[in-house]
Motif scaffolding. Sequence first.
Motif, PDB file in Angstrom:
ATOM      1  N   CYS A   1      52.473 -10.023  74.199  1.00  0.00           N
ATOM      2  CA  CYS A   1      51.574 -10.275  73.062  1.00  0.00           C
ATOM      3  C   CYS A   1      50.318 -11.051  73.464  1.00  0.00           C
ATOM      4  O   CYS A   1      49.476 -11.352  72.621  1.00  0.00           O
ATOM      5  CB  CYS A   1      52.324 -11.019  71.950  1.00  0.00           C
ATOM      6  SG  CYS A   1      53.584  -9.993  71.145  1.00  0.00           S
ATOM      7  N   GLY A   2      50.218 -11.444  74.735  1.00  0.00           N
ATOM      8  CA  GLY A   2      49.007 -12.107  75.200  1.00  0.00           C
ATOM      9  C   GLY A   2      48.821 -13.524  74.690  1.00  0.00           C
ATOM     10  O   GLY A   2      47.712 -13.946  74.385  1.00  0.00           O
ATOM     11  N   VAL A   3      49.931 -14.271  74.570  1.00  0.00           N
ATOM     12  CA  VAL A   3      49.827 -15.675  74.148  1.00  0.00           C
ATOM     13  C   VAL A   3      50.483 -16.575  75.194  1.00  0.00           C
ATOM     14  O   VAL A   3      51.230 -16.115  76.066  1.00  0.00           O
ATOM     15  CB  VAL A   3      50.481 -15.912  72.759  1.00  0.00           C
ATOM     16  CG1 VAL A   3      49.748 -15.115  71.688  1.00  0.00           C
ATOM     17  CG2 VAL A   3      51.972 -15.580  72.771  1.00  0.00           C
ATOM     18  N   PHE A   4      50.184 -17.858  75.104  1.00  0.00           N
ATOM     19  CA  PHE A   4      50.789 -18.840  75.989  1.00  0.00           C
ATOM     20  C   PHE A   4      52.193 -19.183  75.493  1.00  0.00           C
ATOM     21  O   PHE A   4      52.460 -19.151  74.289  1.00  0.00           O
ATOM     22  CB  PHE A   4      49.935 -20.117  76.016  1.00  0.00           C
ATOM     23  CG  PHE A   4      48.622 -19.934  76.733  1.00  0.00           C
ATOM     24  CD1 PHE A   4      48.468 -20.371  78.046  1.00  0.00           C
ATOM     25  CD2 PHE A   4      47.545 -19.309  76.109  1.00  0.00           C
ATOM     26  CE1 PHE A   4      47.266 -20.195  78.721  1.00  0.00           C
ATOM     27  CE2 PHE A   4      46.333 -19.129  76.769  1.00  0.00           C
ATOM     28  CZ  PHE A   4      46.195 -19.569  78.080  1.00  0.00           C
TER      29      PHE A   4
ATOM     30  N   LEU B   1      47.033  -3.260  77.504  1.00  0.00           N
ATOM     31  CA  LEU B   1      47.601  -4.404  76.784  1.00  0.00           C
ATOM     32  C   LEU B   1      47.687  -5.613  77.729  1.00  0.00           C
ATOM     33  O   LEU B   1      47.583  -5.459  78.950  1.00  0.00           O
ATOM     34  CB  LEU B   1      48.994  -4.042  76.256  1.00  0.00           C
ATOM     35  CG  LEU B   1      49.011  -2.911  75.222  1.00  0.00           C
ATOM     36  CD1 LEU B   1      50.450  -2.572  74.831  1.00  0.00           C
ATOM     37  CD2 LEU B   1      48.216  -3.314  73.988  1.00  0.00           C
ATOM     38  N   PRO B   2      47.889  -6.813  77.155  1.00  0.00           N
ATOM     39  CA  PRO B   2      47.853  -8.030  77.978  1.00  0.00           C
ATOM     40  C   PRO B   2      48.939  -8.052  79.059  1.00  0.00           C
ATOM     41  O   PRO B   2      50.034  -7.531  78.877  1.00  0.00           O
ATOM     42  CB  PRO B   2      48.121  -9.152  76.963  1.00  0.00           C
ATOM     43  CG  PRO B   2      47.796  -8.581  75.634  1.00  0.00           C
ATOM     44  CD  PRO B   2      48.075  -7.116  75.726  1.00  0.00           C
ATOM     45  N   LEU B   3      48.599  -8.693  80.164  1.00  0.00           N
ATOM     46  CA  LEU B   3      49.569  -9.031  81.206  1.00  0.00           C
ATOM     47  C   LEU B   3      49.806 -10.541  81.178  1.00  0.00           C
ATOM     48  O   LEU B   3      48.985 -11.298  80.660  1.00  0.00           O
ATOM     49  CB  LEU B   3      49.040  -8.634  82.580  1.00  0.00           C
ATOM     50  CG  LEU B   3      48.914  -7.134  82.845  1.00  0.00           C
ATOM     51  CD1 LEU B   3      48.177  -6.892  84.154  1.00  0.00           C
ATOM     52  CD2 LEU B   3      50.305  -6.483  82.892  1.00  0.00           C
ATOM     53  N   GLY B   4      50.907 -10.955  81.751  1.00  0.00           N
ATOM     54  CA  GLY B   4      51.211 -12.390  81.782  1.00  0.00           C
ATOM     55  C   GLY B   4      51.549 -12.864  83.180  1.00  0.00           C
ATOM     56  O   GLY B   4      52.276 -12.200  83.923  1.00  0.00           O
ATOM     57  N   LEU B   5      50.997 -14.024  83.515  1.00  0.00           N
ATOM     58  CA  LEU B   5      51.312 -14.692  84.771  1.00  0.00           C
ATOM     59  C   LEU B   5      52.379 -15.738  84.453  1.00  0.00           C
ATOM     60  O   LEU B   5      52.198 -16.552  83.552  1.00  0.00           O
ATOM     61  CB  LEU B   5      50.049 -15.407  85.244  1.00  0.00           C
ATOM     62  CG  LEU B   5      49.785 -15.560  86.721  1.00  0.00           C
ATOM     63  CD1 LEU B   5      49.810 -14.214  87.429  1.00  0.00           C
ATOM     64  CD2 LEU B   5      48.413 -16.233  86.899  1.00  0.00           C
TER      65      LEU B   5
ATOM     66  N   HIS C   1      48.590  -6.081  69.489  1.00  0.00           N
ATOM     67  CA  HIS C   1      47.526  -5.427  70.256  1.00  0.00           C
ATOM     68  C   HIS C   1      47.579  -3.909  70.143  1.00  0.00           C
ATOM     69  O   HIS C   1      46.608  -3.226  70.437  1.00  0.00           O
ATOM     70  CB  HIS C   1      47.609  -5.839  71.732  1.00  0.00           C
ATOM     71  CG  HIS C   1      47.375  -7.294  71.931  1.00  0.00           C
ATOM     72  ND1 HIS C   1      46.119  -7.834  72.071  1.00  0.00           N
ATOM     73  CD2 HIS C   1      48.230  -8.345  71.954  1.00  0.00           C
ATOM     74  CE1 HIS C   1      46.208  -9.147  72.206  1.00  0.00           C
ATOM     75  NE2 HIS C   1      47.480  -9.486  72.129  1.00  0.00           N
ATOM     76  N   ASN C   2      48.729  -3.392  69.765  1.00  0.00           N
ATOM     77  CA  ASN C   2      48.898  -1.942  69.593  1.00  0.00           C
ATOM     78  C   ASN C   2      50.262  -1.706  68.943  1.00  0.00           C
ATOM     79  O   ASN C   2      51.299  -1.891  69.580  1.00  0.00           O
ATOM     80  CB  ASN C   2      48.824  -1.223  70.949  1.00  0.00           C
ATOM     81  CG  ASN C   2      48.905   0.294  70.774  1.00  0.00           C
ATOM     82  OD1 ASN C   2      49.471   0.794  69.797  1.00  0.00           O
ATOM     83  ND2 ASN C   2      48.350   1.020  71.737  1.00  0.00           N
ATOM     84  N   PRO C   3      50.265  -1.304  67.670  1.00  0.00           N
ATOM     85  CA  PRO C   3      51.528  -1.232  66.921  1.00  0.00           C
ATOM     86  C   PRO C   3      52.504  -0.177  67.438  1.00  0.00           C
ATOM     87  O   PRO C   3      53.654  -0.175  67.015  1.00  0.00           O
ATOM     88  CB  PRO C   3      51.074  -0.904  65.496  1.00  0.00           C
ATOM     89  CG  PRO C   3      49.703  -0.337  65.623  1.00  0.00           C
ATOM     90  CD  PRO C   3      49.093  -0.959  66.845  1.00  0.00           C
ATOM     91  N   ALA C   4      52.073   0.653  68.359  1.00  0.00           N
ATOM     92  CA  ALA C   4      53.007   1.626  68.937  1.00  0.00           C
ATOM     93  C   ALA C   4      53.813   1.011  70.074  1.00  0.00           C
ATOM     94  O   ALA C   4      54.715   1.657  70.612  1.00  0.00           O
ATOM     95  CB  ALA C   4      52.245   2.850  69.446  1.00  0.00           C
TER      96      ALA C   4
END
Lengths: 436, 436
Positions: free
Chosen positions: A182-185, A407-411, A141-144
């Motif tokens: 990374c915003g994945v399950f 960037l993604p958050l995760g629950l 989502h953002n290489p930095a």
Amino acid sequence: MREPLNRLSATRLAQMIAAGDVTSEVVTRSFIDAIHDRNASIEAFAWFEADRALETARELDRLIANDRRRGPLHGVPVAVKDNIDTADMPTGYGSPIFATHKPNIDAACVGLLKDAGGFVIGKTVTAELANFTPGPTRNPHNPAHTPGGSSSGSAAAVAAHFAPLALGTQTAGSVIRPAAFCGVFAYKPSPRLVPRCGVKPNSDTMDEVGAFARSVEDLALVASVLALKPAWKDVPAQYLASGAAPTIGWTATPHANAASASMLATLESSAQKLVQRGARHTEITWPRVFDGLFDAQKTVQVYETARALAAEYTYRRDLLSARLVDLIDQGRAVDTRTYIEALQLGRACAAAIDGLFGAAEVVLCPSAPGDAPRGLGSTGDPIFNRPWHLIGCPALNIPCGRGEAGLPLGLQVIARPGDDAKLLAAGAWIEAKLKD
Amino acid sequence: MREPLNRLSATRLAQMIAAGDVTSEVVTRSFIDAIHDRNASIEAFAWFEADRALETARELDRLIANDRRRGPLHGVPVAVKDNIDTADMPTGYGSPIFATHKPNIDAACVGLLKDAGGFVIGKTVTAELANFTPGPTRNPHNPAHTPGGSSSGSAAAVAAHFAPLALGTQTAGSVIRPAAFCGVFAYKPSPRLVPRCGVKPNSDTMDEVGAFARSVEDLALVASVLALKPAWKDVPAQYLASGAAPTIGWTATPHANAASASMLATLESSAQKLVQRGARHTEITWPRVFDGLFDAQKTVQVYETARALAAEYTYRRDLLSARLVDLIDQGRAVDTRTYIEALQLGRACAAAIDGLFGAAEVVLCPSAPGDAPRGLGSTGDPIFNRPWHLIGCPALNIPCGRGEAGLPLGLQVIARPGDDAKLLAAGAWIEAKLKD
């Protein structure tokens, strides 16, 4: 315009391959195209050869053509973390000590994947010996930003559509945290549900194999293969069809002050949304016995890692990172009484788990303090994973919202130890309702 | 006439080497002579090279000469079961699947041995993948009889004075039973006291590394190295010097009908002798919760072994023995609920252990049904080991008397899980008093 094959779910791809609607070769080519497009900037793989992947896909296509479908993953490529042994691919454990390592046989989890018709598309970057010193992988989502770790490459590979499924491992938060970043399950099972034979050990009490995917349905599919529990494949669909809603609790945990404002707000708003969609709600309070779990998990991890890596520490210390040598030194300094007390606290909390869950079937909390930190020097903080992990609770990451850096958050969805089927069912419901 | 070096204890040899009274090379040559004399008829080793052993001994002698003693095992040769990884020696796991296997690094337990100055004199025969299909090893007391298994070669090597110490592994009774059959001392520690990294897994819950020696004092020495607990080395001597006597109970267990008449008589007469020598005595009765432990241990073992060997079963089944394929098939047929209930029974018994032990510090029972059965087709029955092993009790074998075939019998000494120091102390006392 049709969605590209590499954006489809593993469940859908397996169905299409089984029905003869598409070949594994064509599916695999779609993932390879994505790898060629973007992997140079993401570096998800420690080892990848397009020709080998295509060759294997064609072999599996020949089996299908001869009516010899192996199982529910037939023809589906899976990315595998490089601390998991593969006999026909290098297995470097993220350490120069193992640069030339060629295992004699696949890890048991890889054997189970192949027995079900899946195949390994490539080996993904792991932090050094699945500890805390990062490899080169960047956040898709953002290489930095870090992808998290230690299953850095597996989380990034699924996020970047390099593979529909990936295997990783977790000792503290090495599956759930990179999935969140990374915003994945992702799914980290209850202890010992998935065999660990052929995974480079760190903490004998806590190392577990987990999986990354882009839906809970896909996680249930791969979990059914890894745990040899065929019924699990259908758990999400059956639960959604039943019209039932889970009883949930949510908590920012005693470590709420480590969470970002957006993480806390996302937890609260997501939970409220689920209640509005029909979830029953129960209050979560932390029994006193759970105090100290975070420190206890750290104690068990460093004590056991120091012992598991005794040979590396004794003869190859010059090839270990200073950070890992420091962790081993910490582990050697822990006396056995402290270690045994830490294990006992984990067992006491597992025994007292009803006191925390109450009526809740699953508990929602942050997967990580916030979105992925900037920089590649650290894989982030497993503070929200350590306590659950020591207890032995199975966990899911469900991507949900965005953090301060966009960037993604995760629950994190947690169930009681052994309640993996309930976790997958409730997780599928939560996924569906959060999308509503 | 002086006793030959290869008859001395590991403790004594380590002291002599440290004091410069003898070199490791001379000590090692003494063991090699015994190997050359008798190994052709015993076949304890899967791999052995005299020159390599002597070369390593000379290296260790050079370190001593330069005042660089590594630790308490400096210069002492140790035989290592061939299901334990060694980077500089082949590691065949007792299976043709691994005939050419060269591990990349030593198992953690081997690293700890070397860090303490010990070295590997050779790799000892294991039953196939540390299960039940025997290798070629014969019982040093009578070559027509089994040495027991799966740590067949390690027990035989210590019995035949090929090494003062040996490492083995136990999942059901693979350390205690061969020690009993071969008439040597052995120690199976509490779960996770000794790191398992680099040991080929079978049952993730139950696999443990153990040791063989010719005295409890030597077992305490090697245990102090393997568990990184230096104080354990002195436990036997301190306990004997204290003049204290342990509180013991004894029981033929609910499986008494499986024991030979001589085994039952030896248990009874040995226990009575210990009471006469000052041991306090307490009655042992089996709480009902312990019913079913034997079956539960079997369930956990076959369920987990079936999963750990998933890759071997999937692609190399033709290279597995029919007996092992059958065990894996049994394991695949066990449903997960039965497995989890079996694990829960083990945990319930561990929690209820005081109900069995009562005032006893250690419990005495048979190590095996009797002396070593005739024939090499079976390694004997772990019936007296399985229940304790699932609970997680540490165990000793103390050779004691002779059975119907004139071969050694073994007394099993059991302590509560985690009470390893107490076990080693009481074991040293029992050893001394039985010799009186």
